[in-house]
Enzyme design. Structure first.
Site: not given
Length: 274
Positions: A144, A221, A254
């Protein structure tokens, strides 16, 4: 450097460490796994995402079995400076836990938030001094915000990093809310200051090329469309002739469950290049 605690894992040693950073002007913490043997070992630098410390990857990713099999060390630093007198923000996506791996130029962040200099300077130096690693064989990966950091630091410091991969990276921070908010705060309102820290812009501008870049992205996600935008990375790599292995993983989100499912692939991928 102070070793805070150590654990035996997969035949190797996991150390939690603290040291003084000249770049941030604060104590900084990291974990490092070293496999069994005398080394020197290739090193993978892992950069975590928003809200994380050095502990998230260390306890949740399940990387050390694969690292032990590959004979690879893995260092996972904290995501920002912390402590009394260090600037912060009530929001989760700015301030402590959200350093974005850039050197801030704006107040109140500039005094301590020098994360690019920390990762590429102080962290690598203290690891090289304290552990049996080969600094000629260093790769970088992350998740991320940390995926953004891995891509941009590899592209900006190809003399240090020989391989790069990422999980669900923020591919173009200048074109998503997370990145625009952080870059405005840390680097100022002029977007020209942002572009050297946007992986897509760097690639399109002809930044250092790698034999391949591995990116895993969960197709389930929640942040895929609004924040991560892997299609922009794919387009930039196609334009620049940069090889990219982008794997869209059906159903994955995620979380660290996603990373734990594919981290062995990334460790093996880096090991083959280091």
């Amino acid at each position: 450097m102070e070793i805070l605690k150590q654990h035996r894992v997969h035949g190797g040693t996991l150390s939690y460490c603290r040291h003084a950073s000249e770049a941030t002007g604060t104590p900084m913490t990291f974990s490092i796994f070293t496999p069994a043997g005398v080394g020197p070992f290739p090193l993978l630098v892992w950069l975590s995402g928003l809200t994380c410390t050095e502990d998230n990857f260390t306890t949740k990713a399940g990387a050390y079995g694969a690292a032990a099999a590959a004979g690879m060390a893995i260092v996972a630093p904290d995501t920002s400076p912390r402590g009394q007198g260090v600037a912060d923000d009530p929001a989760y996506d700015l301030g402590q836990g959200a350093g974005f791996y850039v050197d801030a130029t704006q107040e109140p962040w500039a005094e301590h938030f020098q994360m690019e200099s920390y990762i590429t300077g102080d962290l690598l130096a203290v690891v090289a001094d304290g552990f049996p690693v080969d600094m000629g064989r260093v790769g970088i990966s992350g998740h991320s915000m940390g995926g953004h950091g891995a891509l941009t630091l590899a592209l900006r410091h190809s003399n240090l990093f020989k391989s790069v991969s990422a999980f669900a990276p923020i591919c173009s921070p200048s074109r998503c809310d997370w990145g625009r908010k952080a870059f405005t705060a840390y680097l100022g309102a002029h977007e020209t200051a942002w572009m050297p820290h946007d992986a897509c812009v760097l690639i399109e501008a002809g930044a250092a090329k790698f034999d391949d870049i591995l990116v895993d992205q969960g197709a389930g996600d929640d942040f895929l469309e609004n924040q991560l935008k892997p299609e922009l990375l794919a387009a930039a790599c196609k334009t620049a002739g940069q090889s990219l292995t982008l794997r869209m993983q059906p159903g994955y989100d995620h979380s660290y469950f996603f990373m734990a499912s594919f981290i062995a692939d990334h460790v093996a991928w880096h090991a083959a290049r280091l």
